[in-house]
Design an enzyme around this catalytic site. Structure first.
Site, PDB file in Angstrom:
ATOM      1  N   ASP A  30       0.835  -1.253   0.055  1.00 52.95           N
ATOM      2  CA  ASP A  30      -0.067  -0.043   0.046  1.00 52.95           C
ATOM      3  C   ASP A  30       0.908   1.298   0.185  1.00 52.95           C
ATOM      4  OD1 ASP A  30      -2.399  -1.329   0.095  1.00 52.95           O
ATOM      5  OD2 ASP A  30      -2.600  -1.644   2.051  1.00 52.95           O
ATOM      6  N   GLY A  31       2.075   0.897   0.751  1.00 56.82           N
ATOM      7  CA  GLY A  31       2.766   2.524   0.701  1.00 56.82           C
ATOM      8  C   GLY A  31       3.203   2.791  -0.700  1.00 56.82           C
ATOM      9  N   ARG A  73       2.483   6.310  -2.684  1.00 60.58           N
ATOM     10  CA  ARG A  73       3.628   7.144  -3.084  1.00 60.58           C
ATOM     11  C   ARG A  73       3.458   7.303  -4.482  1.00 60.58           C
ATOM     12  NH1 ARG A  73       6.425   4.823   1.203  1.00 60.58           N
ATOM     13  NH2 ARG A  73       6.756   3.041  -0.190  1.00 60.58           N
ATOM     14  N   ASN A 104      -5.687   8.420   1.951  1.00 56.36           N
ATOM     15  CA  ASN A 104      -6.305   7.780   3.170  1.00 56.36           C
ATOM     16  C   ASN A 104      -6.745   8.872   4.110  1.00 56.36           C
ATOM     17  OD1 ASN A 104      -5.794   4.975   2.599  1.00 56.36           O
ATOM     18  ND2 ASN A 104      -3.855   5.002   3.689  1.00 56.36           N
ATOM     19  N   GLU A 105      -5.950   9.565   4.550  1.00 56.33           N
ATOM     20  CA  GLU A 105      -6.428  10.708   5.740  1.00 56.33           C
ATOM     21  C   GLU A 105      -5.482  11.829   5.572  1.00 56.33           C
ATOM     22  OE1 GLU A 105      -3.170   8.828   6.475  1.00 56.33           O
ATOM     23  OE2 GLU A 105      -4.487   7.441   7.259  1.00 56.33           O
ATOM     24  N   TYR A 164      -5.280   3.865   9.226  1.00 54.42           N
ATOM     25  CA  TYR A 164      -5.151   4.663  10.727  1.00 54.42           C
ATOM     26  C   TYR A 164      -6.259   4.629  11.216  1.00 54.42           C
ATOM     27  CZ  TYR A 164      -2.239   7.939  13.612  1.00 54.42           C
ATOM     28  OH  TYR A 164      -1.812   8.560  14.735  1.00 54.42           O
ATOM     29  N   SER A 212      -7.132   1.571  13.338  1.00 55.13           N
ATOM     30  CA  SER A 212      -6.312   1.587  14.294  1.00 55.13           C
ATOM     31  C   SER A 212      -6.685   2.685  15.538  1.00 55.13           C
ATOM     32  CB  SER A 212      -4.763   1.858  13.942  1.00 55.13           C
ATOM     33  OG  SER A 212      -4.532   1.160  13.058  1.00 55.13           O
TER      34      SER A 212
HETATM   35  P1  NAP Z   1       3.189   1.762   6.742  1.00 52.99           P
HETATM   36  O1  NAP Z   1       3.746   2.276   8.176  1.00 52.99           O
HETATM   37  O2  NAP Z   1       3.544   0.419   5.995  1.00 52.99           O
HETATM   38  O3  NAP Z   1       1.581   1.682   7.011  1.00 52.99           O
HETATM   39  C1  NAP Z   1       0.828   0.974   8.077  1.00 52.99           C
HETATM   40  C2  NAP Z   1       0.051   0.019   7.568  1.00 52.99           C
HETATM   41  O4  NAP Z   1      -1.063   0.371   6.825  1.00 52.99           O
HETATM   42  C3  NAP Z   1       0.667  -1.058   6.495  1.00 52.99           C
HETATM   43  O5  NAP Z   1       0.366  -2.401   6.884  1.00 52.99           O
HETATM   44  C4  NAP Z   1       0.063  -0.502   5.242  1.00 52.99           C
HETATM   45  O6  NAP Z   1      -0.160  -1.762   4.132  1.00 52.99           O
HETATM   46  C5  NAP Z   1      -1.486  -0.218   5.592  1.00 52.99           C
HETATM   47  N1  NAP Z   1      -2.241   0.592   4.581  1.00 52.99           N
HETATM   48  C6  NAP Z   1      -2.080   1.664   4.127  1.00 52.99           C
HETATM   49  N2  NAP Z   1      -3.100   1.980   3.544  1.00 52.99           N
HETATM   50  C7  NAP Z   1      -4.345   1.104   3.908  1.00 52.99           C
HETATM   51  C8  NAP Z   1      -5.498   1.057   3.696  1.00 52.99           C
HETATM   52  N3  NAP Z   1      -6.143   2.123   3.034  1.00 52.99           N
HETATM   53  N4  NAP Z   1      -6.127  -0.054   4.217  1.00 52.99           N
HETATM   54  C9  NAP Z   1      -5.752  -0.700   4.808  1.00 52.99           C
HETATM   55  N5  NAP Z   1      -4.449  -0.715   5.248  1.00 52.99           N
HETATM   56  C10 NAP Z   1      -3.576   0.409   4.868  1.00 52.99           C
HETATM   57  O7  NAP Z   1       3.008   2.997   5.854  1.00 52.99           O
HETATM   58  P2  NAP Z   1       2.780   3.209   4.534  1.00 52.99           P
HETATM   59  O8  NAP Z   1       2.511   1.838   3.702  1.00 52.99           O
HETATM   60  O9  NAP Z   1       3.195   4.407   3.803  1.00 52.99           O
HETATM   61  O10 NAP Z   1       1.066   3.694   4.598  1.00 52.99           O
HETATM   62  C11 NAP Z   1       0.829   4.849   5.059  1.00 52.99           C
HETATM   63  C12 NAP Z   1      -0.703   4.849   5.854  1.00 52.99           C
HETATM   64  O11 NAP Z   1      -0.093   4.113   7.100  1.00 52.99           O
HETATM   65  C13 NAP Z   1      -1.218   6.073   6.343  1.00 52.99           C
HETATM   66  O12 NAP Z   1      -2.050   6.694   5.492  1.00 52.99           O
HETATM   67  C14 NAP Z   1      -2.011   5.781   7.647  1.00 52.99           C
HETATM   68  O13 NAP Z   1      -3.146   5.316   7.349  1.00 52.99           O
HETATM   69  C15 NAP Z   1      -1.147   4.522   8.086  1.00 52.99           C
HETATM   70  N6  NAP Z   1      -0.731   4.719   9.490  1.00 52.99           N
HETATM   71  C16 NAP Z   1      -1.388   3.878  10.334  1.00 52.99           C
HETATM   72  C17 NAP Z   1      -0.966   3.865  11.729  1.00 52.99           C
HETATM   73  C18 NAP Z   1      -1.808   3.178  12.608  1.00 52.99           C
HETATM   74  O14 NAP Z   1      -2.218   2.256  12.242  1.00 52.99           O
HETATM   75  N7  NAP Z   1      -1.310   3.274  14.019  1.00 52.99           N
HETATM   76  C19 NAP Z   1       0.294   4.907  12.012  1.00 52.99           C
HETATM   77  C20 NAP Z   1       0.487   5.816  11.033  1.00 52.99           C
HETATM   78  C21 NAP Z   1       0.248   5.664   9.726  1.00 52.99           C
HETATM   79  P3  NAP Z   1       1.185  -2.294   3.380  1.00 52.99           P
HETATM   80  O15 NAP Z   1       1.776  -3.290   4.528  1.00 52.99           O
HETATM   81  O16 NAP Z   1       0.718  -3.070   2.162  1.00 52.99           O
HETATM   82  O17 NAP Z   1       2.178  -1.212   3.064  1.00 52.99           O
HETATM   83 MN    MN Z   2       3.882   0.127   4.135  1.00 56.58          MN
END
Ligand code: NAP
Ligand code: MN
Length: 268
Positions: free
Chosen positions: A52-53, A57, A125-126, A167, A170
């Site tokens: 997803d990242g 990107r 996403n957000e 996020y 979560s």
């Molecule tokens: P990351 O740290 O790898 O993302 C955290 C997880 O979120 C990864 O497993 C990613 O999937 C998953 N993800 C991303 N978009 C999603 C969606 N629409 N539905 C379900 N899961 C999703 O960073 P990243 O890959 O650059 O993703 C950025 C996103 O991370 C942000 O938009 C935010 O939503 C999320 N995030 C989550 C938290 C939290 O849950 N506490 C904190 C900060 C950011 P992949 O493993 O396939 O990359």
């Molecule tokens: Mn990721």
């Protein structure tokens, strides 16, 4: 003259992604496509290899284009990605016979007003508004110009329907069916005491809602704005207006796609 068939491949640097990209490129060339790692208006499909990242990107680097996009998952959660490397051949057959649908989603926009400037930040996403200094932040939150909340806590997150499983989930927000185009405000560690009162559950708003956030500063410049995990720091943020953007993302979906079965297979 038949228009040139250009496909843009984007991948992360992991070995499986690099190998998959190489393999895919050769297949596409033998099918008469031109493969480019540069994106422009002539591209008819973006194929994104990673998780997803990587997908997020690619959309950001290409400035949120409406060109159809599909993801190939190489071992991450892959909520956006539609196929695995093993499914490439069957995907190409389906793509060439137009056996797919397009699912549209609209990114979110934060318009940030500082004392000197006005900047737009886009997210798939957000958008998160949170404290930069690990201190409590205090935000006046308005919806369509009505003050709904004086929020105190770590911050707030405004999620699209697409981002509801990221996020937002979560942080205790609700998972939203993608056929509902809404904005969801989810609090991050809201304070509820005799001194501060903040909402503890998410607020769901219609797609045309305009959310206005005015920070009440106890410390100078204590805000950071985060869009899809990318931080934006500006001095003297006076106001942040959040709404859906004017962009449209067109996701390629195969017949097998079903949102709730993806939720159960990825989460439960
Ligand atoms: P990351 O740290 O790898 O993302 C955290 C997880 O979120 C990864 O497993 C990613 O999937 C998953 N993800 C991303 N978009 C999603 C969606 N629409 N539905 C379900 N899961 C999703 O960073 P990243 O890959 O650059 O993703 C950025 C996103 O991370 C942000 O938009 C935010 O939503 C999320 N995030 C989550 C938290 C939290 O849950 N506490 C904190 C900060 C950011 P992949 O493993 O396939 O990359
Ligand atoms: Mn990721």
């Amino acid at each position: 003259m038949e228009s040139t068939k250009i496909i843009n491949i984007v991948h992360n640097n992991e070995k499986l992604s690099v190998d998959t990209a190489y393999n895919l490129k050769n297949k596409l060339i033998s099918l008469g496509y031109t493969v480019s790692n540069i994106f422009n208006d002539a591209v008819q499909l973006i194929i994104c290899i990673g998780g997803d990242g990587t997908f997020l990107r690619a959309l950001r680097n290409h400035n949120f284009p409406s060109t159809p996009i599909i993801g190939i998952n190489t071992g991450h959660l892959g909520f956006f990605t539609e196929i695995t490397p093993k499914e490439i051949d069957s995907f190409l057959l389906k793509y060439m016979s137009k056996d797919y649908t397009i699912q549209e989603f609209i990114p979110i926009k934060a318009n940030i007003s500082t004392r000197e400037n006005c900047i737009d930040v886009i997210g798939i996403n957000e958008i998160v508004i949170k404290s930069n200094k690990s201190s409590t932040i205090h935000l006046d939150i308005y919806v369509n110009n009505n003050l709904i909340q004086r929020f105190s806590g770590d911050g707030i997150l405004i999620s699209t329907s697409t981002g509801s499983t990221a996020y937002n989930y979560s942080a205790g927000g609700s998972i939203v069916d993608p056929s509902l185009n809404v904005l969801q405000i989810t609090p991050l560690a809201p304070i509820n005491t005799n001194v501060y009162r903040s909402f503890t559950s998410s607020i769901i708003l219609p797609s045309d809602a305009i959310i206005k956030v005015n920070p009440e500063y106890r410390f100078e410049d204590s805000l950071v704005i985060v869009s899809d995990g990318l931080e934006h720091r500006y001095n003297s943020i006076m106001q942040v207006d959040i709404s859906l953007s004017e962009y449209k993302i067109n996701m390629v979906r195969l017949e097998s796609y079903e949102f709730w079965s993806r939720v159960t297979s990825k989460f439960l």
